[in-house]
Design a protein around this motif. Structure first.
Motif, PDB file in Angstrom:
ATOM      1  N   HIS A  25      29.351  28.994  38.195  1.00  0.00           N
ATOM      2  CA  HIS A  25      30.746  28.551  38.288  1.00  0.00           C
ATOM      3  C   HIS A  25      31.682  29.368  37.396  1.00  0.00           C
ATOM      4  O   HIS A  25      32.745  28.881  36.998  1.00  0.00           O
ATOM      5  CB  HIS A  25      30.845  27.061  37.940  1.00  0.00           C
ATOM      6  N   TYR A  26      31.314  30.604  37.078  1.00  0.00           N
ATOM      7  CA  TYR A  26      32.227  31.468  36.321  1.00  0.00           C
ATOM      8  C   TYR A  26      33.546  31.578  37.077  1.00  0.00           C
ATOM      9  O   TYR A  26      33.571  31.745  38.304  1.00  0.00           O
ATOM     10  CB  TYR A  26      31.609  32.853  36.133  1.00  0.00           C
ATOM     11  N   CYS A  27      34.642  31.491  36.354  1.00  0.00           N
ATOM     12  CA  CYS A  27      35.973  31.379  36.964  1.00  0.00           C
ATOM     13  C   CYS A  27      36.295  32.560  37.881  1.00  0.00           C
ATOM     14  O   CYS A  27      36.308  33.717  37.451  1.00  0.00           O
ATOM     15  CB  CYS A  27      37.018  31.283  35.858  1.00  0.00           C
ATOM     16  N   LEU A  28      36.607  32.256  39.152  1.00  0.00           N
ATOM     17  CA  LEU A  28      36.983  33.296  40.105  1.00  0.00           C
ATOM     18  C   LEU A  28      38.330  33.914  39.772  1.00  0.00           C
ATOM     19  O   LEU A  28      38.586  35.070  40.080  1.00  0.00           O
ATOM     20  CB  LEU A  28      37.051  32.712  41.518  1.00  0.00           C
ATOM     21  N   GLY A  29      39.196  33.147  39.130  1.00  0.00           N
ATOM     22  CA  GLY A  29      40.551  33.617  38.866  1.00  0.00           C
ATOM     23  C   GLY A  29      40.717  34.331  37.535  1.00  0.00           C
ATOM     24  O   GLY A  29      41.836  34.504  37.061  1.00  0.00           O
ATOM     25  N   VAL A  30      39.610  34.767  36.938  1.00  0.00           N
ATOM     26  CA  VAL A  30      39.663  35.353  35.604  1.00  0.00           C
ATOM     27  C   VAL A  30      40.594  36.563  35.544  1.00  0.00           C
ATOM     28  O   VAL A  30      41.358  36.723  34.574  1.00  0.00           O
ATOM     29  CB  VAL A  30      38.240  35.729  35.117  1.00  0.00           C
ATOM     30  N   HIS A  31      40.579  37.418  36.558  1.00  0.00           N
ATOM     31  CA  HIS A  31      41.397  38.636  36.510  1.00  0.00           C
ATOM     32  C   HIS A  31      42.886  38.302  36.576  1.00  0.00           C
ATOM     33  O   HIS A  31      43.693  38.859  35.819  1.00  0.00           O
ATOM     34  CB  HIS A  31      41.010  39.568  37.654  1.00  0.00           C
ATOM     35  N   LEU A  32      43.249  37.376  37.463  1.00  0.00           N
ATOM     36  CA  LEU A  32      44.654  36.993  37.557  1.00  0.00           C
ATOM     37  C   LEU A  32      45.107  36.275  36.290  1.00  0.00           C
ATOM     38  O   LEU A  32      46.213  36.511  35.794  1.00  0.00           O
ATOM     39  CB  LEU A  32      44.888  36.093  38.770  1.00  0.00           C
ATOM     40  N   ALA A  33      44.266  35.402  35.744  1.00  0.00           N
ATOM     41  CA  ALA A  33      44.632  34.687  34.528  1.00  0.00           C
ATOM     42  C   ALA A  33      44.929  35.662  33.397  1.00  0.00           C
ATOM     43  O   ALA A  33      45.914  35.496  32.653  1.00  0.00           O
ATOM     44  CB  ALA A  33      43.511  33.731  34.119  1.00  0.00           C
ATOM     45  N   ARG A  34      44.110  36.691  33.266  1.00  0.00           N
ATOM     46  CA  ARG A  34      44.329  37.677  32.199  1.00  0.00           C
ATOM     47  C   ARG A  34      45.632  38.442  32.426  1.00  0.00           C
ATOM     48  O   ARG A  34      46.379  38.708  31.482  1.00  0.00           O
ATOM     49  CB  ARG A  34      43.143  38.632  32.126  1.00  0.00           C
ATOM     50  N   VAL A  35      45.910  38.820  33.672  1.00  0.00           N
ATOM     51  CA  VAL A  35      47.157  39.535  33.967  1.00  0.00           C
ATOM     52  C   VAL A  35      48.358  38.651  33.656  1.00  0.00           C
ATOM     53  O   VAL A  35      49.331  39.093  33.022  1.00  0.00           O
ATOM     54  CB  VAL A  35      47.178  39.990  35.440  1.00  0.00           C
ATOM     55  N   GLU A  36      48.313  37.391  34.087  1.00  0.00           N
ATOM     56  CA  GLU A  36      49.438  36.482  33.852  1.00  0.00           C
ATOM     57  C   GLU A  36      49.712  36.309  32.358  1.00  0.00           C
ATOM     58  O   GLU A  36      50.864  36.371  31.912  1.00  0.00           O
ATOM     59  CB  GLU A  36      49.146  35.113  34.482  1.00  0.00           C
ATOM     60  N   LEU A  37      48.665  36.062  31.581  1.00  0.00           N
ATOM     61  CA  LEU A  37      48.851  35.843  30.143  1.00  0.00           C
ATOM     62  C   LEU A  37      49.269  37.121  29.438  1.00  0.00           C
ATOM     63  O   LEU A  37      50.146  37.105  28.562  1.00  0.00           O
ATOM     64  CB  LEU A  37      47.563  35.287  29.535  1.00  0.00           C
ATOM     65  N   THR A  38      48.673  38.240  29.821  1.00  0.00           N
ATOM     66  CA  THR A  38      49.007  39.522  29.197  1.00  0.00           C
ATOM     67  C   THR A  38      50.476  39.847  29.375  1.00  0.00           C
ATOM     68  O   THR A  38      51.189  40.177  28.401  1.00  0.00           O
ATOM     69  CB  THR A  38      48.141  40.646  29.800  1.00  0.00           C
TER      70      THR A  38
END
Length: 402
Positions: A349-362
């Motif tokens: 269940h590793y988060c599928l949205g990890v890449h988008l989450a990092r872009v949004e926060l960055t």
């Protein structure tokens, strides 16, 4: 081997807290006694190694229905939705869906939204510059993710309010008073389904460059997503990408206000933003724990956890384990080779949205630190309940326009 229920373990209860600093203090006290504690709803794993192992062990399964079963809801449309979601599935059904959607959630899809993220957070921030103060939660963080999700799915700007209303209503599904809101939750789901149906019909004729089109294209060895799965994934993106981003951004701003030298450093060196994001996610995650049920008896940490036991995998504790991180309570962007934090989970269940989450926060932090100079929190902001997704309930900040 001793059953965890029979062991002399420390007690841990932070449900009454409204400040993450108090939670981390209680966790540290319990972890100093043992790597497993007994919480209000069962054992809690507190060490990095135990949490990491459990996340990757298929004997630890996601509980069926999550919040619903605890409120006596074990059938009906909401129960079916919860258990047929990507989060609610385990085993081969989950593996099949992950295999099909992997390309759609690849880093390149997040990268193409980078400029969109910058534009949205700039538009939210600029109106407050002259006044020199704002509530980061209400004025920026709450409003930020929905436009990004709409851009991801390919929904037009005019429909942002619709998605925002649906998200607010559907999130009541994860509250402890769902019975009062069940009708509005079901209505919001149906309206979102109808909207996605229309989008799928239009995309099926002319595929575009967005996530929904990528999901329609998805194919592995002749296998494709069916219509119900497309609806489920679109709704899942809205849910998973909204409240998490809202709360994590507000929490990040609060931490950086507590470390003004770090705020200034990021303002001067915006290329360091990805390092800041990872350390912020380690230091102050907005999901303290994730819950699993043991499918079989499991020997862990020198104890046996009986089959059918609800177990909390304490992400916040793992992220501040002193056996893994030096001086873990300190926010330190210059950590050398830190182990991967557990905030995005692990294993199946590793988060599928990890890449988008990092872009949004960055990009949000780059914009905010570049525009707001010398931010000060007006007092110690209260947080939402520490179970489930938490974060500052409000975050009044005073600043100088940079």
């Amino acid at each position: 081997m001793t059953l965890v229920s029979d062991a002399d373990l420390p007690r841990l209860d932070y449900e009454h807290c409204n400040d993450p600093a108090d939670v981390h203090r209680l966790i540290a006290q319990a972890r100093a006694q043992a790597p497993i504690a007994i919480g209000p709803h069962g054992p809690e794993l507190l060490s990095y190694d135990l949490v990491r192992a459990a996340l990757r062990d298929n004997r630890f399964e996601v509980p069926r229905g999550m919040f619903l079963a605890a409120q006596g809801i074990t059938s009906g449309p909401l129960w079916e939705r919860a258990n047929n979601s990507l989060l609610g599935l385990d085993g081969e059904s989950h593996t099949r869906l992950r295999r099909l959607v992997a390309k759609a959630f690849a880093p390149r899809n997040a990268e193409r939204l980078r400029d969109t993220c910058i534009a949205i957070v700039t538009e939210l921030t600029d109106p407050h510059l002259a006044a020199g103060h704002c509530d980061v939660v209400a004025d920026i963080a709450v409003q930020y993710p929905i436009p990004v999700i709409c851009a991801l799915l390919g929904a037009p700007r005019g429909d942002w309010p619709l998605f925002s209303r649906w998200a607010d209503d559907i999130f009541k599904m994860f509250s402890w008073d769902l019975g009062e809101h069940a009708e509005s939750v079901e209505a919001a789901w149906r309206q979102l389904d109808d909207y996605v149906d229309d989008m799928v019909a239009r995309r099926s004729c002319t595929l575009t460059d967005d996530l929904l089109s990528d999901l329609i294209r998805a194919e592995v060895d002749g296998d494709r997503l069916n219509h119900a799965e497309l609806q489920m994934l679109a709704g899942g993106v809205l849910l998973a990408g909204t409240d998490t981003t809202r709360n994590q951004l507000a929490a990040a701003v609060q931490v950086l206000c507590d470390y003004p030298d770090q705020w200034l450093l990021l303002a001067e060196k915006p290329d360091m933003a990805p390092l800041f994001v990872d350390e912020l996610l380690r230091h102050t995650p907005i999901a303290m724990s994730t819950v699993r049920i043991t499918r079989d008896d499991v020997d862990l940490g020198g104890l046996t956890i009986a089959a059918g036991t609800q177990v909390a995998l304490n992400i916040a504790a793992a992220n501040r384990d002193p056996q893994v991180y030096d001086d873990p309570e300190r926010f330190d962007v210059n950590r050398v080779g830190p182990p991967a934090m557990m905030t995005f989970g692990g294993g199946l269940h590793y988060c599928l949205g990890v890449h988008l989450a990092r872009v949004e926060l960055t990009e949000a932090l780059r914009v905010l630190t570049g525009k707001l100079h010398n931010p000060r929190c007006d007092g110690r902001p209260p947080w939402k309940p520490m179970t489930g997704i938490t974060g500052p309930a409000t975050l009044p900040v005073t600043f100088d326009a940079a």
